[in-house]
Design an enzyme around this catalytic site. Structure first.
Site, PDB file in Angstrom:
ATOM      1  N   PHE A 128      50.831   4.170 149.644  1.00 27.82           N
ATOM      2  CA  PHE A 128      49.884   4.118 148.674  1.00 27.82           C
ATOM      3  C   PHE A 128      48.500   3.690 149.435  1.00 27.82           C
ATOM      4  CE2 PHE A 128      47.075   2.918 145.354  1.00 27.82           C
ATOM      5  CZ  PHE A 128      47.179   3.932 144.438  1.00 27.82           C
ATOM      6  N   ASP A 198      56.436  -3.053 147.561  1.00 26.85           N
ATOM      7  CA  ASP A 198      55.495  -2.595 146.728  1.00 26.85           C
ATOM      8  C   ASP A 198      56.271  -2.114 145.745  1.00 26.85           C
ATOM      9  OD1 ASP A 198      53.606  -1.435 144.825  1.00 26.85           O
ATOM     10  OD2 ASP A 198      52.409  -1.008 146.415  1.00 26.85           O
ATOM     11  N   TYR A 223      50.635  -2.067 134.803  1.00 21.99           N
ATOM     12  CA  TYR A 223      50.172  -1.289 133.796  1.00 21.99           C
ATOM     13  C   TYR A 223      50.797   0.068 133.725  1.00 21.99           C
ATOM     14  CZ  TYR A 223      47.388  -0.464 138.073  1.00 21.99           C
ATOM     15  OH  TYR A 223      47.163  -0.283 139.345  1.00 21.99           O
ATOM     16  N   LYS A 224      51.612   0.272 134.631  1.00 26.09           N
ATOM     17  CA  LYS A 224      52.634   1.680 134.667  1.00 26.09           C
ATOM     18  C   LYS A 224      53.802   1.408 133.564  1.00 26.09           C
ATOM     19  CE  LYS A 224      51.378   2.327 139.498  1.00 26.09           C
ATOM     20  NZ  LYS A 224      50.165   3.540 139.210  1.00 26.09           N
ATOM     21  N   ARG A 372      51.917  15.357 138.775  1.00 27.60           N
ATOM     22  CA  ARG A 372      52.990  14.644 138.751  1.00 27.60           C
ATOM     23  C   ARG A 372      53.121  14.419 137.294  1.00 27.60           C
ATOM     24  NH1 ARG A 372      51.340   8.799 141.628  1.00 27.60           N
ATOM     25  NH2 ARG A 372      50.034   8.976 140.050  1.00 27.60           N
TER      26      ARG A 372
END
Ligand SMILES: Cc1ncc(COP(=O)(O)O)c(C=O)c1O
Length: 410
Positions: A128, A198, A223-224, A372
């Site tokens: 990422f 991560d 927050y996912k 996605r």
């Protein structure tokens, strides 16, 4: 047959409805705020939905602020550790090993800065962007080498040696591939390198056992799949054995022992709280705690089982409907190494994404050509997946769809 009502056809809507009826997690869907427009939401891998309990908890936290004013601090001050303890079992950590604070980016900076010496900083080129950027910055500041390797992380070939610091994602943000965390951890340790994980795309969706793998360090966001809301603080994990030896490169007063003595030189507290920097965001910490509680209540085994079933449905519908329209699967076929999203790739992915959003389906786009489709087992239903894929098929089959303008914000 597709789109029909033959429950024996696994690719029918009737079969999707039957899967929902048999779903042990189905009741969790109403524990989330449903939007009035009834959007089909397959983007929980970017931003999870709002739990009903969190809305009430945030209102209560705001009232507490209004009522207690500065008198609330004695109870608020431990929230980063308390919330970390609530999150710990979801990633295989022990109480006292997880701290909820700052963004994932800042937490990664803190951990890399705490362990980096003269060795190289290592990551995969596909990791990422924020992870790569943090490493680029630290490598430049310290004058150490940055080694970015191509391809997926593989224990046999992980390019690291003594004194190196490696940063890897457990679940790849693009393909959803799950890295072999225990094998990679063992390989890094054997070679004398320090590995930082991560977990942003794992926590709350894919079981992680940090202690079981003797993992030393990790970061991630809330927050996912943990549904803590936009900008909610991330977390960091430091194995208890290591904590005393490490110092955060951001020496703030919240990590200082005897914080309110004010006059003293920096002398960090003994435990995980030494990785605090400044004043914690008390309102959003309440949201993290609610999100972690909801996930723990459902149980990660049940969440993972449903996640696999939902992504299997996406893969099957891709093969049946989308592949003939020029799509390619951008995620692993083997569910054992697939996280909670499936990427379907097409040269016109951006145009299809815009059309999907107009049609009331929210997917996620990652340039240049990937859509996605994220599933969050606490609230994503099988029928929702079926309807979203059917909408994508209808859009992709159109021969009159103009290209969407390139500007985008996702
Ligand atoms: C793998 C990964 N790491 C880090 C981040 C960024 O974290 P933050 O913006 O909270 O610092 C994200 C955001 O999507 C991510 O997917």
């Amino acid at each position: 047959m597709d789109g029909g009502d033959d429950v024996d056809d696994p690719l029918s809507r009737a079969a999707a409805e039957a899967a929902d009826a048999a779903d042990p997690l189905a009741g969790f869907r109403e524990r989330f705020v449903a939007d009035a427009a009834g959007v089909l939401y397959l983007d929980g891998n970017s931003l999870g939905r709002l739990p009903v309990a969190t809305r009430a908890r945030l209102a209560a936290a705001a009232d507490e602020w209004g009522d207690r004013l500065v008198g609330g601090w004695p109870e608020w001050i431990d929230a980063p550790e308390r919330t970390g303890d609530a999150l710990a079992p979801l990633i295989g950590a022990e109480p006292g090993e997880v701290l909820v604070c700052d963004s994932t980016t800042v937490n990664l900076f803190k951990l890399v800065g705490a362990v980096a010496g003269g060795g190289a900083l290592v990551t995969d080129r596909g990791n990422f962007p924020t992870d790569r950027h943090v490493l680029e910055g630290i490598a430049a500041q310290r004058g150490v080498a940055l080694r970015q390797f191509d391809g997926e992380p593989d224990a046999a070939t992980l390019p690291c040696g003594p004194g190196d610091v490696v940063v890897l994602s457990h679940v790849d943000y693009r393909s959803g591939t799950v890295a072999d965390l225990p094998a990679l951890q063992a390989a890094a340790t054997e070679r004398g390198a320090t590995l930082i994980w991560d977990l942003s795309h794992s926590a709350g969706a894919v079981p992680v056992d940090l202690r079981g793998a003797s993992a030393e360090l990790a970061v991630g966001c809330t927050y996912k799949y943990l549904n803590a809301g936009p900008g909610a603080p991330g977390y960091l994990y430091v194995a208890s054995e290591l904590q005393g030896a490490l110092r955060s490169p951001i020496q703030g007063w919240f990590g200082q022992s005897d914080q309110f003595a004010m006059e003293r030189d920096y002398d960090p507290v003994p435990g995980i709280a030494r990785f605090l920097a400044g004043t914690p965001p008390i309102l959003q910490l309440a949201a993290v705690e609610e999100g972690a509680k909801l996930t723990a209540e459902a149980g990660l085994a049940a969440i993972r089982e449903k996640s696999v079933a939902l992504t299997e449905l996406i893969v099957a519908l891709h093969d049946e409907w989308l592949e003939p329209l020029g799509f390619e699967l951008g995620s692993p076929r083997d569910p054992a190494v697939r996280g909670s999203h499936v990427s379907v790739d097409h040269p016109r992915a951006w145009t299809f994404t815009r059309a999907l959003i107009e049609a009331g389906v929210t997917p996620d786009f990652r340039g240049p050509d990937s859509i996605r489709l994220g599933v969050a087992p606490l609230y994503t239903s099988f029928a929702e997946v079926f309807d979203a894929l059917e909408a994508l098929r209808a859009i992709a089959a159109r021969d009159d769809l103009p290209d969407a303008p390139p500007a985008r914000v996702t």
